[in-house]
Write an enzyme that holds these catalytic residues in place. Structure first.
Site, PDB file in Angstrom:
ATOM      1  N   LEU A  60       0.862  -1.184   0.000  1.00 56.12           N
ATOM      2  CA  LEU A  60       0.000   0.000   0.000  1.00 56.12           C
ATOM      3  C   LEU A  60       0.894   1.228   0.000  1.00 56.12           C
ATOM      4  O   LEU A  60       1.794   1.354   0.830  1.00 56.12           O
ATOM      5  CB  LEU A  60      -0.911  -0.002   1.233  1.00 56.12           C
ATOM      6  CG  LEU A  60      -1.779   1.235   1.457  1.00 56.12           C
ATOM      7  CD1 LEU A  60      -2.745   1.439   0.289  1.00 56.12           C
ATOM      8  CD2 LEU A  60      -2.544   1.126   2.768  1.00 56.12           C
ATOM      9  N   ILE A  67       4.585  -1.143   3.185  1.00 50.88           N
ATOM     10  CA  ILE A  67       4.333   0.253   2.877  1.00 50.88           C
ATOM     11  C   ILE A  67       5.215   0.649   1.697  1.00 50.88           C
ATOM     12  O   ILE A  67       6.432   0.483   1.750  1.00 50.88           O
ATOM     13  CB  ILE A  67       4.625   1.152   4.088  1.00 50.88           C
ATOM     14  CG1 ILE A  67       3.760   0.750   5.288  1.00 50.88           C
ATOM     15  CG2 ILE A  67       4.421   2.611   3.722  1.00 50.88           C
ATOM     16  CD1 ILE A  67       2.280   0.959   5.108  1.00 50.88           C
ATOM     17  N   LYS A  68       4.588   1.170   0.648  1.00 51.61           N
ATOM     18  CA  LYS A  68       5.347   1.585  -0.540  1.00 51.61           C
ATOM     19  C   LYS A  68       5.754   3.048  -0.411  1.00 51.61           C
ATOM     20  O   LYS A  68       4.920   3.910  -0.147  1.00 51.61           O
ATOM     21  CB  LYS A  68       4.497   1.408  -1.803  1.00 51.61           C
ATOM     22  CG  LYS A  68       4.408  -0.011  -2.304  1.00 51.61           C
ATOM     23  CD  LYS A  68       3.538  -0.120  -3.541  1.00 51.61           C
ATOM     24  CE  LYS A  68       4.227   0.365  -4.778  1.00 51.61           C
ATOM     25  NZ  LYS A  68       3.403   0.131  -6.000  1.00 51.61           N
ATOM     26  N   ILE A  69       7.035   3.305  -0.609  1.00 51.77           N
ATOM     27  CA  ILE A  69       7.542   4.670  -0.633  1.00 51.77           C
ATOM     28  C   ILE A  69       8.530   4.810  -1.791  1.00 51.77           C
ATOM     29  O   ILE A  69       9.212   3.856  -2.150  1.00 51.77           O
ATOM     30  CB  ILE A  69       8.208   5.057   0.699  1.00 51.77           C
ATOM     31  CG1 ILE A  69       9.356   4.111   1.049  1.00 51.77           C
ATOM     32  CG2 ILE A  69       7.197   5.066   1.835  1.00 51.77           C
ATOM     33  CD1 ILE A  69      10.094   4.492   2.316  1.00 51.77           C
TER      34      ILE A  69
END
Length: 352
Positions: A107, A138-140
């Protein structure tokens, strides 16, 4: 054996680059997991924009959310977090059976925060708590601020999928951040075993940008060559002395994840960015059309570790032609960020 399932013995996992309520409710995602061995899911604002705009089930929920005086971002998150949770739950058996190696769902934080480390950290922590699943990633983006956030999140035990990697220096910087975060976590006295991260290297966009500038014999070869060179560095960094102490403590390497694997040039094989890059300790996140193509006519073989000398020759020739692949990587990252922001803003317009 299913052609996609045949990839698994070579040590690579195939993830689906798509998620929607329709995929979940229809049983399609469950079938892909069961029949094709899909071991993870990636999502992004473009994927969710398409889903929310076309599925009436989202519209009903959105109408109810707007009555609660939430802002556009809060509405968006309230719409998609249940889908993320459902996908995490579907993949939880793989997560447990693999002792945390497989079964992840990604996400993305707001791309508007790409150059804001503190903002990225705050958003990542909020989403991590809201989803409350150990197999969330967590996508960054892999900006300088994103790498800083990766280091802190790794120290805190948050799984990260760091994206928009296009060059070897970008990948090295990400690994530096991950390893520093793991070391800090270990020094804090915390368990490093549960932490999982991947580094998403984008492929087709490289060839799409460079092909018009290259001699015909180099066209369609640069992305795969860069990926093979990155994998060689991965093997050196995570299977050598640098990682030895962390590995002994139970830490996991940060696998390379091949992204942007749908072939954009019709002159190339429609499974080019899958068939060419199968190897141990990697992930390939695949859009629906590419998944169907490989299921139909893909050939599983360990291709990633082979042809490194040829790959380095390709990269040398590209450099000798006057193309700076580091500068190209920086441009592609900035272009990718711009596209992410445009998609996110369109999504917020939909949920406002």
């Amino acid at each position: 054996m299913n052609r996609l399932q045949a990839i698994r013995p070579f040590g690579q996992r195939i993830w689906l680059d798509n998620l929607s309520r329709e995929l979940l409710a229809s049983g399609t995602l469950a079938r892909l997991v069961e029949e094709d061995g899909i071991a993870g899911v990636t999502s992004n604002p473009t994927i969710f924009h398409k889903a929310i705009a076309s599925d009436p089930r989202y519209q009903e929920d959105l109408a109810a959310l707007k009555l609660r005086a939430l802002d556009a971002e809060q509405c968006y998150e309230a719409l998609v977090i249940p889908d993320i949770q459902a996908a995490c739950d579907l993949l939880a058996p793989q997560y447990r059976a693999s002792a945390g190696d497989d079964g992840y769902v990604s996400l993305e934080v707001s791309p508007l925060l790409a150059n804001d480390a503190a903002g990225t950290l705050a958003a990542a922590r909020r989403l991590w708590q809201a989803v409350a699943r150990p197999n969330l990633m967590i996508k960054i983006p892999a900006t300088a601020a994103g790498v800083e956030a990766l280091r802190t999140l790794t120290r805190e035990g948050v799984n990260v999928n760091i994206t928009l990697l296009f060059s070897l220096p970008q990948v090295e910087a990400v690994w530096d951040g991950y390893l520093a975060g793991l070391q800090q976590r270990l020094e804090d006295g915390n368990d490093v075993k549960p932490v999982k991260a991947v580094a998403s290297f984008f492929l087709s966009r490289v060839d799409s940008l460079l092909d018009p500038q290259l001699a015909p014999e180099l066209q369609g070869k640069v992305a795969v060559a860069l990926a093979k060179a990155a994998y060689a560095r991965y093997r050196q960094r995570f299977h050598g002395a640098e990682f030895a102490a962390l590995r002994a403590a139970g830490a996991r390497p940060q696998y390379l994840l091949w992204a942007s694997t749908g072939t954009k040039n019709a002159a190339y094989s429609d499974v080019l960015y899958v068939a060419s890059l199968i190897g141990q300790e990697t992930v390939n996140t695949v859009p629906d059309a590419t998944l169907a193509a490989f299921r139909d006519h893909g050939a599983a073989a360990e291709t990633l570790p082979h042809g490194l000398e040829e790959a380095m020759t390709v990269l040398h020739r590209v450099g000798a032609s006057g193309i700076d692949l580091v500068a190209v990587g920086d441009k592609l990252q900035q272009d990718g960020l711009k596209l992410f922001v445009e998609s996110y803003q369109a999504l917020l317009e939909l949920t406002a």
